[in-house]
Design a protein around this motif. Structure first.
Motif, short mmCIF file in Angstrom:
data_model
loop_
_atom_site.label_atom_id
_atom_site.label_comp_id
_atom_site.label_asym_id
_atom_site.label_seq_id
_atom_site.Cartn_x
_atom_site.Cartn_y
_atom_site.Cartn_z
N LEU A 237 0.81 -1.22 0.00
CA LEU A 237 0.00 0.00 0.00
C LEU A 237 0.84 1.27 0.00
O LEU A 237 0.29 2.36 -0.19
CB LEU A 237 -0.92 0.02 1.23
CG LEU A 237 -1.95 -1.11 1.34
CD1 LEU A 237 -2.60 -1.09 2.72
CD2 LEU A 237 -3.00 -0.99 0.26
N GLN A 238 2.16 1.14 0.24
CA GLN A 238 2.95 2.33 0.54
C GLN A 238 3.09 3.30 -0.63
O GLN A 238 3.47 4.44 -0.43
CB GLN A 238 4.33 1.91 1.08
CG GLN A 238 5.10 0.94 0.23
CD GLN A 238 6.11 1.59 -0.68
OE1 GLN A 238 6.36 2.79 -0.57
NE2 GLN A 238 6.68 0.83 -1.60
N ARG A 239 2.74 2.88 -1.85
CA ARG A 239 2.74 3.81 -2.98
C ARG A 239 1.36 4.38 -3.30
O ARG A 239 1.21 5.15 -4.25
CB ARG A 239 3.34 3.13 -4.22
CG ARG A 239 4.85 2.98 -4.14
CD ARG A 239 5.40 2.34 -5.40
NE ARG A 239 6.85 2.41 -5.43
CZ ARG A 239 7.56 3.42 -5.95
NH1 ARG A 239 6.94 4.45 -6.48
NH2 ARG A 239 8.87 3.39 -5.95
N ARG A 240 0.36 3.99 -2.53
CA ARG A 240 -0.97 4.56 -2.73
C ARG A 240 -0.98 6.03 -2.32
O ARG A 240 -0.18 6.46 -1.47
CB ARG A 240 -2.01 3.81 -1.88
CG ARG A 240 -2.19 2.33 -2.19
CD ARG A 240 -2.84 2.05 -3.51
NE ARG A 240 -4.00 2.89 -3.78
CZ ARG A 240 -4.58 2.98 -4.98
NH1 ARG A 240 -4.10 2.31 -6.01
NH2 ARG A 240 -5.64 3.73 -5.14
N PRO A 241 -1.88 6.84 -2.88
CA PRO A 241 -1.96 8.25 -2.47
C PRO A 241 -2.25 8.38 -0.97
O PRO A 241 -3.13 7.72 -0.44
CB PRO A 241 -3.13 8.80 -3.30
CG PRO A 241 -3.24 7.87 -4.47
CD PRO A 241 -2.83 6.52 -3.97
N GLY A 242 -1.47 9.21 -0.30
CA GLY A 242 -1.70 9.46 1.12
C GLY A 242 -1.48 8.27 2.02
O GLY A 242 -2.05 8.21 3.12
N ALA A 243 -0.64 7.31 1.60
CA ALA A 243 -0.41 6.12 2.43
C ALA A 243 0.20 6.50 3.76
O ALA A 243 1.11 7.34 3.83
CB ALA A 243 0.50 5.14 1.69
N VAL A 244 -0.28 5.89 4.83
CA VAL A 244 0.19 6.21 6.17
C VAL A 244 0.26 4.94 7.01
O VAL A 244 -0.64 4.10 6.95
CB VAL A 244 -0.70 7.28 6.84
CG1 VAL A 244 -2.16 6.86 6.86
CG2 VAL A 244 -0.24 7.58 8.26
N LEU A 245 1.33 4.81 7.76
CA LEU A 245 1.51 3.73 8.74
C LEU A 245 1.85 4.37 10.08
O LEU A 245 2.86 5.06 10.21
CB LEU A 245 2.64 2.79 8.31
CG LEU A 245 3.17 1.82 9.39
CD1 LEU A 245 2.10 0.85 9.83
CD2 LEU A 245 4.41 1.08 8.88
N LEU A 246 1.00 4.16 11.08
CA LEU A 246 1.32 4.48 12.47
C LEU A 246 1.70 3.16 13.12
O LEU A 246 0.87 2.24 13.22
CB LEU A 246 0.14 5.15 13.17
CG LEU A 246 -0.29 6.50 12.57
CD1 LEU A 246 -1.42 7.11 13.39
CD2 LEU A 246 0.87 7.48 12.46
N ASP A 247 2.94 3.05 13.56
CA ASP A 247 3.62 1.78 13.77
C ASP A 247 4.02 1.63 15.23
O ASP A 247 4.78 2.44 15.77
CB ASP A 247 4.86 1.78 12.86
CG ASP A 247 5.68 0.52 12.93
OD1 ASP A 247 5.29 -0.42 13.64
OD2 ASP A 247 6.74 0.49 12.27
N SER A 248 3.55 0.55 15.87
CA SER A 248 3.88 0.30 17.27
C SER A 248 5.19 -0.45 17.45
O SER A 248 5.56 -0.77 18.58
CB SER A 248 2.75 -0.49 17.94
OG SER A 248 2.67 -1.80 17.39
N GLY A 249 5.89 -0.74 16.36
CA GLY A 249 7.21 -1.34 16.46
C GLY A 249 7.23 -2.82 16.74
O GLY A 249 8.30 -3.39 16.95
N ARG A 250 6.08 -3.47 16.80
CA ARG A 250 6.08 -4.90 17.07
C ARG A 250 6.67 -5.66 15.89
O ARG A 250 6.57 -5.20 14.76
CB ARG A 250 4.63 -5.36 17.32
CG ARG A 250 4.05 -4.87 18.64
CD ARG A 250 4.76 -5.49 19.84
NE ARG A 250 4.10 -5.11 21.08
CZ ARG A 250 3.20 -5.85 21.72
NH1 ARG A 250 2.80 -6.99 21.22
NH2 ARG A 250 2.67 -5.43 22.85
#
Length: 475
Positions: A26-39
């Motif tokens: 998904l990372q090349r989709r428009p406005g892609a966002v990941l809020l990542d807890s580091g697990r």
């Protein structure tokens, strides 16, 4: 009249402890966002939130608030965000039924705003430029002061229950499934630096700025100043793969990756700014740092030294008092408390002293009211905050941009969570920027403070500099 909007639904997906395998597609989709807890490697993280293709994008730049597609919004940035949320809840976001709301009570996000609030946003919200009264002409990355998308769907990973849930309408669900089937782009596995990281100031220049801060403290202007320095390098390739390297080197519970065209934010923050759920408020200021030891005995010695340091504890307590005041502006009187003071937390590269401040929102106040009242976080400005920010503007040769701002979300139900954007890399065109800073007080030692700024980001710069591709780089 019946609401004809499509209904929000919740669907189980196969669980994976690492969100990168999902976000990869998904990372090349428009406005892609990941809020990542580091697990699975970071302690304390609980939820990952993934989304893309926002319904609208709100940005603040040069003091102007804009929205695409255009819609009438207030000029003040936080008021504009609240107005967009209010409008979206009745017109744009899918219908949230009582049944789904009950089922999803434990989930952090059912639609709303995702993005960042840059440190420089304060100059649009409550100007602090100081010493000259002129607008800030210092160089910095060209990212807007804030950028927040309105998202109507999310993939949410709950690492306690080990479930991955897709929160979306039926039509969105089919779109997301199709997006996840798309093969990764060939160039998404490539990243390399093309120059070394170089600081904007040299060691002697840092020393002169350090002494100026001490002079201000002795003159009574302030009690503490957070002084930072920036390092810059050129790169080629995928910022997503750069983020994966950083995540492997320093997993943290408040990470995030956001990208637009040739700009990206790669954040590996250990620090929460403000969280709000069901009217309950929490913030976790970090003040006090030691590097990790090379041996178990040295590591224990450094951790013990930090816990027993009167200087570091005093620095932490100063910021706790500042945050109690910030929260008290919007919380119910008498509700602000400190259940943890100067607790030790250890990460891959450093030990920190971390406190917890809690409160309860006052009647009629919103999470965005609280964010506006407390922004930016006191742990990365100093005390008193307004004067500290003026001195930072005077002494730091570059704008902080997103650094020391926040990444996070504002959910449609009145929930909010946000990080302090430290340990954060900004990609702007072919250039990477990274900052390291530390809080200075009257008895600070210049060399120790300088080394602390390097210790906080050394592991990140090493991860980006390495030419050895880990196994994730080819996936």
């Amino acid at each position: 009249m019946a609401d004809t909007r499509p209904r929000l639904e919740i669907t189980d997906f196969p669980y994976t402890p690492d969100p990168a395998s999902l976000f990869e597609r998904l990372q090349r989709r428009p406005g892609a966002v990941l809020l990542d807890s580091g697990r699975p490697n970071a302690p304390g993280g609980l939820f990952d939130i993934i989304s893309s293709d926002p319904l609208a994008m709100l940005s603040v730049d040069d003091g102007l608030t804009r929205c695409e597609p255009p819609m009438p919004l207030p000029a003040e940035p936080f008021e504009a965000q609240q107005a967009l949320l209010d409008h979206a809840e009745t017109e744009l976001l899918p219908l949230l039924t009582k049944a789904v709301a009950a089922e999803a009570k434990a989930l952090p996000f059912l639609g709303g705003l995702l993005g960042y609030w840059g440190y420089s946003l304060m100059n649009s919200h409550e100007p602090t430029h100081s010493t000259t009264g002129q607008s800030d002409q210092r160089p910095g990355p060209s990212l807007p002061a804030a950028r927040l998308g309105l998202y109507d769907w999310a993939l949410i990973q709950n690492h306690d229950t080990q479930r991955t849930l897709l929160v979306a309408t039926a039509a969105r669900r089919e779109q997301v499934i199709d997006w996840l089937k798309e093969p990764a782009k060939p160039d998404s596995a490539y990243f390399t630096l093309t120059s070394e990281f170089v600081g904007d100031i040299d060691r002697a220049s840092y020393g002169r700025r350090f002494q100026r801060v001490i002079d201000y403290i002795h003159a009574g202007d302030c009690y503490q100043i957070n002084l930072a320095q920036r390092f810059t390098a050129k790169f080629q390739g995928s910022t997503w793969q750069a983020y994966r390297r950083l995540r492997l080197a320093t997993p943290t519970p408040y990470g995030g990756y956001l990208a637009w065209a040739d700009q990206a934010i790669l954040s590996l923050s250990p620090e929460r700014f403000i969280g709000v759920a069901d009217g309950q408020v929490a913030t976790r200021p970090i003040k006090g740092t030691r590097p990790r030891g090379r041996t178990a005995d040295e590591d224990l010695c450094l951790a013990t030294e930090l816990q027993q340091s009167a200087k570091d504890r005093a620095e932490n307590i100063m910021i706790v008092d500042l945050l109690r005041n910030d929260l008290g502006r919007v919380c119910r009187p008498g509700s602000v408390a400190v259940p943890q003071l100067c607790g030790l937390e250890s990460y891959a590269n450093v030990h920190h002293l971390v406190s917890i401040v809690r409160g309860e929102l006052a009647a009629g106040a919103t999470p965005l009211d609280l964010l506006a009242a407390a922004f930016p976080g006191g742990s990365i400005t100093g005390a008193p905050k307004h004067r500290a920010m003026q001195i930072i503007d005077e002494l730091e040769p570059c704008q902080r941009s997103v650094y020391c701002g926040s990444l996070g979300y504002v959910d449609r139900r009145g929930r909010l969570d946000s990080s302090i954007a430290i340990r954060t890399v900004i990609a702007d065109g072919d250039t990477l920027h990274i900052w390291g800073g530390g809080g200075l007080v009257a008895d600070s030692d210049e060399e120790a403070e300088y080394q602390e700024t390097l210790a906080k980001i050394e592991r990140l710069m090493q991860a980006l500099t390495s030419q050895v591709h880990d196994e994730n780089d080819s996936q």
